[in-house]
Design an enzyme around this catalytic site. Sequence first.
Site, PDB file in Angstrom:
ATOM      1  N   ALA A  48       0.627  12.346  17.281  1.00  0.00           N
ATOM      2  CA  ALA A  48       1.714  13.308  17.516  1.00  0.00           C
ATOM      3  C   ALA A  48       3.059  12.673  17.861  1.00  0.00           C
ATOM      4  CB  ALA A  48       1.303  14.264  18.637  1.00  0.00           C
ATOM      5  N   GLY A  74       4.432  10.114  16.315  1.00  0.00           N
ATOM      6  CA  GLY A  74       4.954   9.370  15.172  1.00  0.00           C
ATOM      7  C   GLY A  74       6.035  10.105  14.402  1.00  0.00           C
ATOM      8  N   ARG A  77       7.204  18.374  -3.857  1.00  0.00           N
ATOM      9  CA  ARG A  77       8.074  17.552  -4.729  1.00  0.00           C
ATOM     10  C   ARG A  77       8.143  18.151  -6.135  1.00  0.00           C
ATOM     11  NH1 ARG A  77       5.614  12.173  -2.118  1.00  0.00           N
ATOM     12  NH2 ARG A  77       7.262  11.795  -0.606  1.00  0.00           N
ATOM     13  N   ILE A 104      -3.783  13.783   6.943  1.00  0.00           N
ATOM     14  CA  ILE A 104      -2.515  13.350   6.339  1.00  0.00           C
ATOM     15  C   ILE A 104      -2.500  11.829   6.169  1.00  0.00           C
ATOM     16  CG2 ILE A 104      -0.022  13.147   6.783  1.00  0.00           C
ATOM     17  CD1 ILE A 104      -0.158  15.911   8.149  1.00  0.00           C
ATOM     18  N   ASP A 130      -1.871  10.877  21.063  1.00  0.00           N
ATOM     19  CA  ASP A 130      -1.404   9.644  20.415  1.00  0.00           C
ATOM     20  C   ASP A 130      -1.766   8.498  21.341  1.00  0.00           C
ATOM     21  OD1 ASP A 130       0.389   7.507  19.244  1.00  0.00           O
ATOM     22  OD2 ASP A 130       1.158   9.174  18.082  1.00  0.00           O
ATOM     23  N   ASP A 132       3.016  16.593  -2.573  1.00  0.00           N
ATOM     24  CA  ASP A 132       3.131  16.435  -4.031  1.00  0.00           C
ATOM     25  C   ASP A 132       3.545  17.765  -4.679  1.00  0.00           C
ATOM     26  OD1 ASP A 132       2.194  13.778  -3.757  1.00  0.00           O
ATOM     27  OD2 ASP A 132       0.151  14.536  -3.629  1.00  0.00           O
ATOM     28  N   HIS A 137      -3.892  11.652  -4.123  1.00  0.00           N
ATOM     29  CA  HIS A 137      -2.561  11.475  -3.541  1.00  0.00           C
ATOM     30  C   HIS A 137      -2.157  10.009  -3.544  1.00  0.00           C
ATOM     31  CE1 HIS A 137       1.018  11.994  -1.165  1.00  0.00           C
ATOM     32  NE2 HIS A 137       0.567  11.119  -0.280  1.00  0.00           N
ATOM     33  N   ASN A 189      -2.759   8.087   5.289  1.00  0.00           N
ATOM     34  CA  ASN A 189      -3.024   7.431   3.999  1.00  0.00           C
ATOM     35  C   ASN A 189      -3.954   6.232   4.135  1.00  0.00           C
ATOM     36  OD1 ASN A 189      -1.757   8.669   1.753  1.00  0.00           O
ATOM     37  ND2 ASN A 189       0.245   8.163   2.627  1.00  0.00           N
TER      38      ASN A 189
HETATM   39  P1  NAD Z   1       4.308   6.479  12.287  1.00  0.00           P
HETATM   40  O1  NAD Z   1       4.003   5.043  12.482  1.00  0.00           O
HETATM   41  O2  NAD Z   1       5.707   6.940  12.528  1.00  0.00           O
HETATM   42  O3  NAD Z   1       3.358   7.352  13.228  1.00  0.00           O
HETATM   43  C1  NAD Z   1       1.995   7.161  13.308  1.00  0.00           C
HETATM   44  C2  NAD Z   1       1.546   7.488  14.716  1.00  0.00           C
HETATM   45  O4  NAD Z   1       0.123   7.290  14.768  1.00  0.00           O
HETATM   46  C3  NAD Z   1       2.175   6.590  15.794  1.00  0.00           C
HETATM   47  O5  NAD Z   1       2.788   7.390  16.796  1.00  0.00           O
HETATM   48  C4  NAD Z   1       0.996   5.806  16.344  1.00  0.00           C
HETATM   49  O6  NAD Z   1       1.105   5.498  17.726  1.00  0.00           O
HETATM   50  C5  NAD Z   1      -0.143   6.787  16.067  1.00  0.00           C
HETATM   51  N1  NAD Z   1      -1.463   6.162  16.133  1.00  0.00           N
HETATM   52  C6  NAD Z   1      -1.849   4.946  15.702  1.00  0.00           C
HETATM   53  N2  NAD Z   1      -3.151   4.738  15.982  1.00  0.00           N
HETATM   54  C7  NAD Z   1      -3.597   5.870  16.573  1.00  0.00           C
HETATM   55  C8  NAD Z   1      -4.849   6.279  17.102  1.00  0.00           C
HETATM   56  N3  NAD Z   1      -5.921   5.486  17.064  1.00  0.00           N
HETATM   57  N4  NAD Z   1      -4.935   7.505  17.653  1.00  0.00           N
HETATM   58  C9  NAD Z   1      -3.863   8.317  17.688  1.00  0.00           C
HETATM   59  N5  NAD Z   1      -2.660   8.000  17.210  1.00  0.00           N
HETATM   60  C10 NAD Z   1      -2.526   6.776  16.676  1.00  0.00           C
HETATM   61  O7  NAD Z   1       3.831   6.882  10.825  1.00  0.00           O
HETATM   62  P2  NAD Z   1       4.179   8.221  10.009  1.00  0.00           P
HETATM   63  O8  NAD Z   1       5.408   8.007   9.216  1.00  0.00           O
HETATM   64  O9  NAD Z   1       4.105   9.379  10.923  1.00  0.00           O
HETATM   65  O10 NAD Z   1       2.947   8.251   8.965  1.00  0.00           O
HETATM   66  C11 NAD Z   1       1.637   8.457   9.408  1.00  0.00           C
HETATM   67  C12 NAD Z   1       0.648   8.393   8.266  1.00  0.00           C
HETATM   68  O11 NAD Z   1       0.863   9.481   7.353  1.00  0.00           O
HETATM   69  C13 NAD Z   1       0.760   7.131   7.411  1.00  0.00           C
HETATM   70  O12 NAD Z   1      -0.532   6.664   7.101  1.00  0.00           O
HETATM   71  C14 NAD Z   1       1.452   7.600   6.151  1.00  0.00           C
HETATM   72  O13 NAD Z   1       1.182   6.804   5.044  1.00  0.00           O
HETATM   73  C15 NAD Z   1       0.874   8.987   6.014  1.00  0.00           C
HETATM   74  N6  NAD Z   1       1.602   9.913   5.147  1.00  0.00           N
HETATM   75  C16 NAD Z   1       0.880  10.750   4.365  1.00  0.00           C
HETATM   76  C17 NAD Z   1       1.509  11.664   3.543  1.00  0.00           C
HETATM   77  C18 NAD Z   1       0.709  12.619   2.692  1.00  0.00           C
HETATM   78  O14 NAD Z   1       1.280  13.215   1.780  1.00  0.00           O
HETATM   79  N7  NAD Z   1      -0.553  12.840   2.960  1.00  0.00           N
HETATM   80  C19 NAD Z   1       2.914  11.706   3.518  1.00  0.00           C
HETATM   81  C20 NAD Z   1       3.625  10.847   4.334  1.00  0.00           C
HETATM   82  C21 NAD Z   1       2.963   9.923   5.146  1.00  0.00           C
HETATM   83  C1  LMR Z   2       4.272  10.148   0.403  1.00  0.00           C
HETATM   84  O1  LMR Z   2       3.821  10.609  -0.648  1.00  0.00           O
HETATM   85  O2  LMR Z   2       5.482  10.225   0.684  1.00  0.00           O
HETATM   86  C2  LMR Z   2       3.344   9.548   1.413  1.00  0.00           C
HETATM   87  O3  LMR Z   2       2.058   9.398   0.896  1.00  0.00           O
HETATM   88  C3  LMR Z   2       3.856   8.300   2.041  1.00  0.00           C
HETATM   89  C4  LMR Z   2       3.910   7.133   1.112  1.00  0.00           C
HETATM   90  O4  LMR Z   2       3.375   6.072   1.477  1.00  0.00           O
HETATM   91  O5  LMR Z   2       4.510   7.236   0.050  1.00  0.00           O
END
Ligand code: NAD
Ligand code: LMR
Length: 331
Positions: free
Chosen positions: A9, A11, A154, A118, A34, A151, A179, A120
């Site tokens: 939460a 992040g 977008r 969510i 978190d 997706d 994805h 990746n």
């Molecule tokens: P971020 O680094 O800003 O935030 C991630 C958070 O996870 C941090 O606050 C970190 O402290 C926390 N964290 C790490 N280990 C943890 C644990 N064991 N328990 C609880 N929290 C923990 O990253 P972000 O930009 O928020 O991205 C997060 C993830 O989402 C990435 O893997 C990214 O690739 C993915 N993502 C997916 C999509 C999608 O379409 N599904 C889109 C964007 C990003």
């Molecule tokens: C996205 O589609 O934006 C996410 O999966 C983050 C990434 O790594 O591209």
Amino acid sequence: MVKAAVLGASGGIGQPLSLLLKICPLVEELALFDVVNTPGVTADLSHISSIAKTSGFLKDDDGLKKALTGTDVVIIPAGIPRKPGMTRDDLFKINAGIVKELVQGVADHCPKAFVLIISNPVNSTVPIAAEVLKAAGVFDPKKLFGVTTLDVVRAETFTKEFSGQKDPSKTVIPVIGGHSGETIVPMFSQAKPAFNIPADKYDALIHRVQFGGDEVVQAKNGAGSATLSMAYAGYRFAERVIKAAKGEKGIVESTFVYLPGVQGGEEIIKQTGLEFFSTPVELGTSGAEKVINILGSATEKEKQLLEVCFKGLKGNIEKGIDFVKNPPAQK
Ligand code: NAD
Ligand code: LMR
């Protein structure tokens, strides 16, 4: 009464997603978990004069258990994001273990919750989640979702000039497969209302949806990947899951699900050879009630994209399953 929990939460996604859930009138309780900064994020959000009672937890003092107990909807954006030059699969080494640990928490403390992943690489983290829940004997395939809504968002946005919609979110465009890169297959031919894409623009549009994530990663130049658009997409999907759970009918969303456990899934398995696939899913009170198979209506171009998608997805799914069945040796 709906209790939602966000794991990760603090992040880049977690904070704006938590904000949207905090102001959602359907959420009465919001738990933030978190490994860092949840006290601050929780104090900040708790000053907002909305319905949701907000609480925050760190790992110590049974924080995960406290966040998850009584939770109906768990949304997991925990884990590291990409930097330029990385693929989503490069995140597997770190994020696989994080997702495994958090979903074990779900199995232990709120096994009946809807789980929205969510983190990746989604193509592998969702199979990891399924294996963890299976091993704990609490897997309900209708309740596990890989969030692929970004997706779809977008696809809606990038086709605005062709769909002619003032509000691009009013166009329904199924995006199927997985994805990451070429596993993402926008089915423009199935858009409703239908629209025409000039032949000379089609390939570039497909590429932009498939690699839209890279566009953001490059623009952020080392500071992470999509966070704000993802928070919007994750919230949009979560809200629809909650609305359907509360009895609203006719909600259909593209999402990455475990096909064998959902009505209509077997037919897609036969055509794809895959057990996990993103496809339009009819949501209901129990979650993913029915998958809708649109493979038969694919155009020749879309069929070619799907062939590439099937090959890439297969390896990603196997990698996730294997991570739980044959855990890597601890160093
Ligand atoms: P971020 O680094 O800003 O935030 C991630 C958070 O996870 C941090 O606050 C970190 O402290 C926390 N964290 C790490 N280990 C943890 C644990 N064991 N328990 C609880 N929290 C923990 O990253 P972000 O930009 O928020 O991205 C997060 C993830 O989402 C990435 O893997 C990214 O690739 C993915 N993502 C997916 C999509 C999608 O379409 N599904 C889109 C964007 C990003
Ligand atoms: C996205 O589609 O934006 C996410 O999966 C983050 C990434 O790594 O591209």
